[in-house]
Enzyme design. Structure first.
Site: not given
Lengths: 530, 181
Positions: A81, A110, A146, A174-175, A258, A260, A262, A273, A307-308, A333, A336, A455
């Site tokens: 998932h 293009d 994951w 790819s990314s 991390h 990732e 963002y 926006s 922080h993880h 943040t 924004k 979890r």
């Protein structure tokens, strides 16, 4: 999908050539709109696939005890998932939006590297075929979460882990190619007069996201390569017996992981926006500060990864540094969120579906941000770590953040893509069902998490039963509603009131100067931007 | 369109950045070890200590030993005492015992760890079986000494140290060939 082909045939007739016919059009296409469409459809398929895994999880958690699936399979479901949603649904959806909209927004004919564009899309189906096929192998698919922490993903991994590693490699390639393409397009193909500080924020946020991708996807590739070497070539990067360290895995992974998060949210910031000013009929408040805030968030995202890892035993000084650095991200943040609210302030608001999703985005993403601040408090995190509170937090930033951002963008630009207006009543129904389902699914997770429900476990204590049942009902509602979204989109492609070039009276940008649906080739002569 | 030349230059630079970041991922490995050593974090102890110190008889520190087997390791592995009380600066010896109960030769590696991790850089080993690998024949038993000094500069608030050894089975990776150790 045949309806799309017909549309392009009609509208492309006055150009040098329209799209090729048949299936090979999609395999060989180098057209940014075709590739954008492919990305979006692929992402939606993955969204449904990842969603069906979530339905298995929620069905098992509907009641305490083990009813439906084996714990081993449950672990594969939580893992798949996460992987499918992150790498298959959210990231390709934003790349699809970028392919469709960035050339239209900056007046480019293009993408800068159209053939590479085709390749970077077609790597994805291969990667996910490889990844999903592992579910059918003996020993099952990835079951280590994951985040694939070593040694769960190395010493104790199922044999299919090698397929998982190669799938990650393909997604990474790819990314990276997608990111290079986007940077090259934005930096080299802007229409005359389209200075950097005149670009729509969606383009800005994607430019910054693309740099993040280039910085961290190679680190992820390195991380899984180290796993591969540990598993097959006798190295000991993450194995303590050979002088390595499993904690190192977490450092390398979160150095990617991390930024990732963002990568998954900044493009949504950009789309929102554009959408909020359009339905507030006011220009965006604080454009320049938005650009700098996005850049600051991206920069800070490299300084907060640990922080993880507050509970792995990092020294006190480290905990303090990562705690304060994380809290610092709340400042840009907050800028924004303040700007979005100020844009709406005293505007002539109307609440069409894109605006509903955008307003829900601002409110619910902020809730997710606040629970993130709670998690950032190192001593409190010792309590929250690995509980459903974390699950609630990141679903609040990803579902009403990334996913609602994608829905808002889809409804906002669907008239431009298809040439038809979507059914407003059905769109609003989709919004409200998603809104209610999503909050029902994830809000109770805050409570069970604070009460200590861990979890990634298929069973739970009886005291959590009621909240989990509510969560499951909400999740089923949210899941079923997305089939309804598919119906709305297909209905819009097949017909509906014809959309004018600019269906939203408050919208701004070059994409609204071309007819709807967007012709197959646009801006072959660059527009002049004053 | 004349956009090819700037594209090529930009793409080359971006690809270079990708290669650099891929290398950076691997550079994190030595960087991590250097950082852990430099700041004495992560409970990793340093290599063999050569110096000696003046004993501080006014202070006592409890040192607890925690020998454990990693998963799938079958050796008997224990220390002769669970805990000793030492004066900072004094050389102390503790004997660890390992026995291979299987009917085939095996090799093993012990990995030490100190907690609290701040104390790692104040714990010096002058001799340790963890510096080498152990090879035991079927049924063989060895006594392995660890000689250590707790540094006089150990922060005053630390009164209790735990020295944990995890014994890993490395027979597959390092076939058991007896060496001089």
């Amino acid at each position: 999908m045949s309806a799309v082909i017909d549309d392009h045939d009609h509208t492309g007739a006055d150009h040098a050539h329209g799209p090729a016919k048949g299936l090979m059009r999609w395999v060989l296409t180098t057209n940014h709109k075709d590739i954008g469409t492919l990305y979006l459809w692929f992402s939606f398929c993955m969204f449904l696939l990842g969603g069906s895994f979530a339905m298995v999880i929620r069905a098992e958690l509907f009641q305490p005890g083990l009813q439906i699936v084996e714990p081993a399979f449950f672990n594969q479901m939580t893992t798949m998932h996460g992987l499918v949603m992150v790498f298959g649904a959210v990231m390709p959806a934003f790349v699809g939006l970028a392919n469709w909209m960035i050339p239209l927004m900056i007046g480019a004919p293009d993408m800068a590297l159209p053939r590479m564009n085709n390749f970077s899309f077609w790597l994805l189906p291969a990667a996910f075929l490889l990844l999903v096929s592992t579910l059918f192998t003996p020993g099952g698919g990835p079951n280590f979460g994951w985040t694939f922490y070593a040694p769960l993903s190395t010493t104790y991994a199922p044999p299919s882990v090698t397929f998982f590693i190669f799938a990650i490699h393909l997604m990474g390639i790819s990314s990276i190619m997608g990111a290079i393409n986007i940077i090259a397009t934005i930096l080299n193909l802007r229409a005359p007069g389209m200075t950097l500080m005149k670009m729509p924020l969606f383009v800005w946020t994607w430019l910054i996201t693309a740099f993040l991708l280039i910085a961290v996807m190679p680190v992820l590739a390195g991380c899984v390569t180290m796993m591969l070497m540990d598993i097959h070539f006798g190295t000991s990067f993450f194995s303590a017996a050979g002088g390595g360290d499993p904690v190192l895995f977490q450092h390398v992974f979160w150095f990617f992981g991390h930024p990732e998060v963002y990568i998954m949210i900044l493009p949504a910031f950009g789309a929102i926006s554009s959408i909020i000013p359009a339905f507030s009929r006011k220009p965006l408040f604080g454009y320049t500060s938005m650009v700098y805030a996005t850049a600051s968030i991206a920069f800070l995202s490299f300084l907060v990864w640990a922080h993880h890892m507050f509970v792995v035993g990092i020294p006190l000084v480290g905990e303090l540094f990562f705690m304060y650095a994380t809290m610092l991200i709340a400042v840009p943040t907050g800028v924004k969120v303040f700007n979005w609210i100020s844009t709406m302030w005293q505007g002539s608001l109307t609440f069409e579906t894109p605006m509903l999703f955008a307003v829900a985005f601002v409110i619910l993403f902020t809730i997710g941000g606040f629970s993130g601040l709670m998690l950032a408090i190192a001593p409190a995190d010792f309590q929250y770590q690995d509980t459903y509170f974390v699950v609630a937090h990141f679903h609040y930033v990803l579902v009403p953040g990334a996913i609602f951002g994608i829905f808002a963008s889809a409804y906002f630009w669907l008239p431009k893509w298809t040439g038809h207006m979507y059914d407003e009543t059905l769109g609003k129904l989709h919004f409200w069902l998603s809104f209610i389902g999503m909050n029902m699914a994830f809000f109770p997770m805050h409570f069970v998490g604070l009460a200590g429900m861990p979890r990634r476990v298929p069973d739970y204590n009886l005291q959590f039963a009621n909240f989990n049942m509510v969560s499951s009902i909400g999740a089923f509602t949210f899941g079923a509603t997305q089939i309804f979204f598919l119906f709305i989109v297909i209905k819009t492609i097949r017909g509906g009131p014809p959309a004018p070039a600019k269906p939203w009276d408050g919208a701004e940008g070059l994409e609204w100067t071309i007819p709807s649906p967007a012709p197959y080739h646009t801006f072959t002569t660059p527009p002049e931007v004053e | 369109m004349n956009s090819r030349a700037p594209n090529r230059r930009l793409v080359t630079r971006l690809l270079l950045a990708v290669v650099v970041m891929f290398a950076f991922g691997f550079a994190l490995v030595p960087l991590y070890d250097v950082m852990c050593k430099a700041f004495g974090i992560n409970g990793k102890t340093a290599g063999q200590y050569e110096g000696s110190q003046v004993v501080d008889p006014t202070r006592e520190v409890r040192v607890q030993f925690l020998p454990t087997n990693n998963a799938d390791m079958v050796w008997d592995f224990y220390s002769k005492a669970a805990e000793v009380t030492v004066h900072p600066g004094a050389v102390t010896e503790m004997i660890f015992v390992a026995r291979n109960p299987t009917n085939h030769a095996m090799s093993a590696q012990a990995v030490p760890s100190i907690s609290p991790s701040e104390a790692a850089s104040y714990f010096h080993k002058t001799e340790c079986f963890c510096f080498t690998q152990q090879v035991l024949d079927p049924g063989e038993r060895i006594e392995m000494p660890v000689r250590f000094i707790v540094d006089r500069d150990l922060p005053k608030d630390i009164k209790h140290l735990t020295l944990a050894y995890t014994l890993f089975d490395i027979t597959a990776r390092h076939p058991p060939i007896k060496t001089g150790s």
